[in-house]
Design a protein around this motif. Structure first.
Motif, PDB file in Angstrom:
ATOM      1  N   ALA A 262       0.840  -1.204   0.000  1.00 50.83           N
ATOM      2  CA  ALA A 262       0.000   0.000   0.000  1.00 50.83           C
ATOM      3  C   ALA A 262       0.872   1.251   0.000  1.00 50.83           C
ATOM      4  N   GLN A 263       1.940   1.243   0.798  1.00 46.90           N
ATOM      5  CA  GLN A 263       2.843   2.399   0.822  1.00 46.90           C
ATOM      6  C   GLN A 263       3.478   2.620  -0.548  1.00 46.90           C
ATOM      7  N   LYS A 264       3.867   1.534  -1.203  1.00 48.59           N
ATOM      8  CA  LYS A 264       4.482   1.669  -2.533  1.00 48.59           C
ATOM      9  C   LYS A 264       3.497   2.263  -3.530  1.00 48.59           C
ATOM     10  N   ARG A 265       2.261   1.755  -3.478  1.00 43.07           N
ATOM     11  CA  ARG A 265       1.245   2.231  -4.417  1.00 43.07           C
ATOM     12  C   ARG A 265       0.991   3.734  -4.208  1.00 43.07           C
ATOM     13  N   VAL A 266       0.827   4.104  -2.939  1.00 39.22           N
ATOM     14  CA  VAL A 266       0.529   5.497  -2.606  1.00 39.22           C
ATOM     15  C   VAL A 266       1.699   6.402  -3.011  1.00 39.22           C
ATOM     16  N   LEU A 267       2.923   5.910  -2.796  1.00 40.04           N
ATOM     17  CA  LEU A 267       4.099   6.702  -3.168  1.00 40.04           C
ATOM     18  C   LEU A 267       4.157   6.931  -4.683  1.00 40.04           C
ATOM     19  N   ARG A 268       3.833   5.891  -5.436  1.00 37.54           N
ATOM     20  CA  ARG A 268       3.806   6.062  -6.894  1.00 37.54           C
ATOM     21  C   ARG A 268       2.823   7.165  -7.270  1.00 37.54           C
ATOM     22  N   GLU A 269       1.653   7.164  -6.603  1.00 35.64           N
ATOM     23  CA  GLU A 269       0.649   8.187  -6.902  1.00 35.64           C
ATOM     24  C   GLU A 269       1.184   9.581  -6.575  1.00 35.64           C
ATOM     25  N   ILE A 270       1.835   9.694  -5.431  1.00 34.29           N
ATOM     26  CA  ILE A 270       2.319  11.010  -5.002  1.00 34.29           C
ATOM     27  C   ILE A 270       3.484  11.485  -5.870  1.00 34.29           C
ATOM     28  N   LEU A 271       4.447  10.594  -6.118  1.00 36.21           N
ATOM     29  CA  LEU A 271       5.616  10.995  -6.910  1.00 36.21           C
ATOM     30  C   LEU A 271       5.196  11.376  -8.333  1.00 36.21           C
ATOM     31  N   SER A 272       4.215  10.677  -8.844  1.00 38.88           N
ATOM     32  CA  SER A 272       3.732  11.020 -10.180  1.00 38.88           C
ATOM     33  C   SER A 272       3.091  12.420 -10.179  1.00 38.88           C
ATOM     34  N   ASP A 273       2.346  12.727  -9.120  1.00 41.72           N
ATOM     35  CA  ASP A 273       1.786  14.081  -8.982  1.00 41.72           C
ATOM     36  C   ASP A 273       2.876  15.145  -8.936  1.00 41.72           C
ATOM     37  N   LEU A 274       3.942  14.833  -8.184  1.00 44.63           N
ATOM     38  CA  LEU A 274       4.992  15.832  -7.959  1.00 44.63           C
ATOM     39  C   LEU A 274       5.684  16.238  -9.249  1.00 44.63           C
ATOM     40  N   THR A 275       5.667  15.350 -10.225  1.00 42.32           N
ATOM     41  CA  THR A 275       6.382  15.676 -11.458  1.00 42.32           C
ATOM     42  C   THR A 275       5.451  16.218 -12.539  1.00 42.32           C
ATOM     43  N   LYS A 276       4.169  16.356 -12.201  1.00 36.87           N
ATOM     44  CA  LYS A 276       3.263  16.966 -13.172  1.00 36.87           C
ATOM     45  C   LYS A 276       3.419  18.489 -13.146  1.00 36.87           C
ATOM     46  N   ASP A 277       2.843  19.158 -14.147  1.00 32.55           N
ATOM     47  CA  ASP A 277       3.006  20.610 -14.144  1.00 32.55           C
ATOM     48  C   ASP A 277       1.811  21.312 -13.503  1.00 32.55           C
ATOM     49  N   LYS A 278       0.980  20.517 -12.784  1.00 41.80           N
ATOM     50  CA  LYS A 278      -0.104  21.123 -12.019  1.00 41.80           C
ATOM     51  C   LYS A 278       0.136  20.832 -10.546  1.00 41.80           C
ATOM     52  N   PRO A 279      -0.281  21.769  -9.674  1.00 42.20           N
ATOM     53  CA  PRO A 279      -0.035  21.518  -8.258  1.00 42.20           C
ATOM     54  C   PRO A 279      -0.851  20.336  -7.734  1.00 42.20           C
ATOM     55  N   MET A 280      -0.181  19.480  -6.976  1.00 45.87           N
ATOM     56  CA  MET A 280      -0.858  18.343  -6.373  1.00 45.87           C
ATOM     57  C   MET A 280      -1.787  18.825  -5.268  1.00 45.87           C
ATOM     58  N   ASN A 281      -2.895  18.123  -5.099  1.00 44.38           N
ATOM     59  CA  ASN A 281      -3.771  18.355  -3.959  1.00 44.38           C
ATOM     60  C   ASN A 281      -4.351  17.013  -3.581  1.00 44.38           C
ATOM     61  N   ARG A 282      -3.659  16.291  -2.701  1.00 42.07           N
ATOM     62  CA  ARG A 282      -3.998  14.895  -2.466  1.00 42.07           C
ATOM     63  C   ARG A 282      -4.297  14.660  -1.000  1.00 42.07           C
ATOM     64  N   LEU A 283      -5.286  13.805  -0.745  1.00 49.08           N
ATOM     65  CA  LEU A 283      -5.627  13.406   0.618  1.00 49.08           C
ATOM     66  C   LEU A 283      -5.183  11.962   0.822  1.00 49.08           C
ATOM     67  N   LEU A 284      -4.328  11.750   1.823  1.00 44.33           N
ATOM     68  CA  LEU A 284      -3.864  10.401   2.130  1.00 44.33           C
ATOM     69  C   LEU A 284      -4.566   9.937   3.398  1.00 44.33           C
ATOM     70  N   GLU A 285      -5.370   8.890   3.254  1.00 45.55           N
ATOM     71  CA  GLU A 285      -6.136   8.392   4.390  1.00 45.55           C
ATOM     72  C   GLU A 285      -5.580   7.047   4.814  1.00 45.55           C
ATOM     73  N   GLY A 286      -5.242   6.920   6.094  1.00 44.48           N
ATOM     74  CA  GLY A 286      -4.734   5.642   6.595  1.00 44.48           C
ATOM     75  C   GLY A 286      -4.840   5.601   8.097  1.00 44.48           C
ATOM     76  N   ASP A 287      -5.162   4.419   8.627  1.00 49.53           N
ATOM     77  CA  ASP A 287      -5.315   4.283  10.077  1.00 49.53           C
ATOM     78  C   ASP A 287      -4.038   4.686  10.802  1.00 49.53           C
ATOM     79  N   VAL A 288      -4.205   4.985  12.085  1.00 47.86           N
ATOM     80  CA  VAL A 288      -3.047   5.232  12.936  1.00 47.86           C
ATOM     81  C   VAL A 288      -2.108   4.026  12.829  1.00 47.86           C
ATOM     82  N   GLY A 289      -0.826   4.277  12.580  1.00 46.22           N
ATOM     83  CA  GLY A 289       0.139   3.192  12.502  1.00 46.22           C
ATOM     84  C   GLY A 289       0.309   2.603  11.112  1.00 46.22           C
ATOM     85  N   SER A 290      -0.431   3.095  10.135  1.00 45.62           N
ATOM     86  CA  SER A 290      -0.322   2.517   8.796  1.00 45.62           C
ATOM     87  C   SER A 290       0.925   3.016   8.066  1.00 45.62           C
TER      88      SER A 290
END
Ligand code: ADP
Ligand code: MG
Length: 672
Positions: A262-290
């Motif tokens: 799950a961390q790998k998947r979420v990171l791919r989503e975030i890193l892909s956003d970071l390299t786009k030419d539009k500002p990212m606006n992402r909500l990361l939802e995960g239980d305490v300790g995730s």
């Protein structure tokens, strides 16, 4: 007059009524017209007096022959009238409304609506609504709307005001919904919908009105979100980032653990956003300790590799300093310079540009720091999910990527609707090695055995236990305190006389609370009996048993958050869900807790079974209160999302809709 006109501009509404109306949230004519009935009394059956039968609820129309006050033997005042319509006569009885003998005039015609009943040996009409037949009837002879009321504002009063607004055409109601959308779904006009929701001729009109008004609710929420998204993305990005893939992989490899899928998947989503030419606006939802923090750390590292700064905002100083420690541990070895900003620690005057990461509370960061080279802002655990922070950032003329993180279990469907401007990522997997909290539903018949088991764990394994009693009312009132106190007495005297018990509830002084929690932490108490106040903030790693009374009264998301109070240490932890029930649907629902361990999924399930109001105090999370639509209506959510998506690009062609959206948005962001 238009919808924004204040109610106090209406005839008959002076300062006193305006103040009472405010209690119902009614200030403008719009609020009044959008104050919808929650049910209708069916007085649509109009009968000749000669035909009425005891038990019937109906309307009669007739001339008042006489009306008078009488005293009962017990000294109570009753009012009696005799009414005739040519087919017959009937007596009407009221209790304790002496003023009626003045307002109802003998010799005149009225409609009376209510129940026909026995009064001694006579058939009478009891306690009816009445109104003169000189005007169109709104309180009788029809489906009569019943409204949420407050002291001094009755449904009858509201009915009259709303009827006169609707009838006299005082109000200019323009339909903001484009014809194409209306036609596609065969929806009625706004004017009809508002008129029918209050004064329907039949049930079909109620359904048609509700359909239209529910559509509006979700449509506007989603359109507003899309508009926020558009505005956010329209702004030029502060900095363009490149992905230094090799270095990031190396960084991840050197972590003391490997990332979950799950961390790998979420990171791919975030890193892909970071390299786009539009500002990212992402909500990361995960239980305490995730493991949200490490995800943020990797993103911060990716930004650092481009030579830019990141900012991490936390809601409290304690959380900020925790994050500071964590980031230092992971990032300092790679050369990042990290600074903590709290009340006492001011930002350095010089060399600000040498700092790679600022950690602090949002208030401090909003005021003191130049965002000169900030390319990423991470916001942790904010209930309103960054709306205000983003506004503050825009004011500072910077436009970084924004990542918001939360442990609040919001069902996907709700998140997608309300936060349509955010992209969503879910960490739905715990790091390995973490023990799942073993969870059992304990029906009534097994209570004794469960108490014996708890005693053995405490005596044998030196474990500690929470026992949570539910709130009896919405908030922690005296009644709830009494219930938890009674249970505490029962447990200490009858069940666990040989163990050390403590009692915790919200009405204790904060000193007392602290003292009891500390005793429990030091192991001087075996069992902590509590209201759900422990849901937030109590962190006692060596506690391993969570027992919840009347678990069926809680939402699954709330049970999940309570369960999160244990399972924080090395030892296997347990959660016992007690219920007085021995079977049935409610137990089935609780059994989900035995199998499922992701907060968002439990919340989603509860939404399906019980509806949104039950999940948690939704208002507390800044969710809008829906008047007619329901978050369980997935079909409508999808339909309105499609409609909003199809329209956002050509919004400028629909000035009425744009105007509606603006006044709607203003209402949304004014804090309650
Ligand atoms: P969250 O902020 O989501 O509540 P944290 O980021 O604080 O969770 O992580 C909780 C703990 O789990 C931390 O001690 C962290 O180092 C650890 N952790 C995070 N990811 C993993 C992983 N993939 N494997 C093992 N431990 C992890
Ligand atoms: Mg965290």
């Amino acid at each position: 007059m238009d919808l924004l006109t204040s109610v106090s501009d209406l005839r008959m509404i002076g300062p006193v009524y305006a103040k009472r109306l405010k209690k119902l949230g009614i200030e403008s004519l719009r609020d009044l017209i959008y104050h919808f009935p929650f049910r209708y009394d069916d007085f649509s059956l109009i009968s000749e007096i000669s035909r009425v039968q005891p038990g019937e609820v109906l309307t009669i129309k007739g001339r008042v022959l006489s009306i008078k006050n009488e005293y009962t033997k017990a000294g109570k005042r009753i009012q009696k009238a005799v009414v005739s319509d040519g087919t017959g006569k009937i007596e009407i009885v009221w209790f304790n409304q002496p003023f009626l003998v003045k307002t109802i005039k003998a010799g005149e015609w009225y409609a009376f609506a209510g129940k026909i009943d026995w009064f001694g040996k006579k058939i009478v009409m009891v306690f009816p609504e009445h109104e003169s037949l000189k005007e169109r009837t709104i309180h009788t002879s029809r489906l009569v709307p019943i409204y949420p009321e407050t002291y001094g504002i009755s449904s009858k009063w509201l009915r009259s005001r709303i009827a006169s607004l609707l009838n006299e055409n005082l109000l200019d109601i323009k339909d903001f919904l484009p014809e194409g959308i209306k036609d596609k779904d065969k929806m009625i006009s706004l004017k009809e919908a508002l008129s029918w929701i209050h004064f329907p001729d039949n049930k079909e009109q109620i359904a048609a009105a509700r359909k239209r008004l529910a559509f509006d609710e979700f449509f506007l929420i989603q359109l507003a979100a899309l508009k926020r998204k558009e505005e956010w993305q329209k702004r030029p990005l502060s900095y363009k980032l490149l992905l230094h893939r090799e270095k990031i992989i190396e960084f991840v490899k050197k972590l003391p653990f490997s990332l979950t899928n799950a961390q790998k998947r979420v990171l791919r989503e975030i890193l892909s956003d970071l390299t786009k030419d539009k500002p990212m606006n992402r909500l990361l939802e995960g239980d305490v300790g995730s493991g949200k923090t490490i995800v943020a750390a990797v993103a911060i590292y990716a930004v650092y590799l481009n030579g830019f700064q990141s900012i991490l905002m936390a809601p409290t100083e304690i959380l900020a300093s925790q994050h500071f420690q964590t980031l230092k541990q992971f990032l300092s070895p790679f050369g990042l310079k990290i600074v903590l900003l709290t009340g006492n620690l001011k930002p350095p005057k010089d060399n600000q540009e040498k700092i790679d990461v600022y950690v602090g509370t949002h208030a401090l960061i909003q005021r003191k720091v130049e965002f000169a080279r900030a390319a990423l802002v991470v916001i942790d655990e904010q209930h309103r999910f960054g709306v205000e922070q983003r506004a503050a950032l825009i004011k500072k003329n910077t436009n970084p990527h924004v990542l918001t993180m939360t442990a609040t279990p919001i069902p996907r469907t709700i998140a997608l609707t309300l936060y349509g401007d955010l992209d969503l990522s879910f960490l739905d997997e715990m790091p390995p090695g973490r023990q799942r909290v073993k969870t059992w539903v304990v029906p009534k018949i097994k209570r004794g055995a469960a108490y014996r088991w708890i005693r053995e764990r405490i005596k044998g394994e030196k474990e500690q236990c929470f026992i949570v009693c539910p709130l009896i009312e919405e908030s922690e009132t005296l009644k709830s305190i009494k219930a938890v106190t009674t249970e505490f007495d029962r447990l200490s005297k009858e069940i666990f006389p040989d163990l050390r018990l403590g009692l915790l509830h919200g009405k204790l002084k904060s000193k007392e609370k602290e003292e009891i929690i500390n005793q429990f932490r030091r192991g001087e108490l075996d069992i902590l009996v509590s209201t759900p106040v422990i849901e937030v903030g109590v962190d006692i790693p060596q506690a391993t048993i969570m027992m919840i009374e009347d678990a069926d009264r809680f939402g699954l998301a709330q049970l999940h958050q309570l369960r999160g109070r244990v399972g924080r240490g090395e030892k296997q932890s347990f959660c016992l869900l007690f219920t007085e029930l021995n079977g049935g649907k409610a137990i089935e629902r609780l059994r989900a807790m035995e199998k499922m361990c992701v907060g968002a999924e439990l919340a989603e399930l509860d939404l399906k079974i019980r509806g949104p109001g039950e999940i948690y105090g939704t208002a507390q999370h800044g969710f809008p209160r829906l008047k007619i639509a329901s978050f369980t209506d997935l079909e409508l959510i999808q339909k309105t999302r499609q409609a909003a998506n199809g329209l956002i690009g050509s919004l400028s062609k629909f000035p009425l809709l744009r105007q509606e959206l603006e006044s709607y948005t203003i209402k949304q962001i004014v804090p309650d």
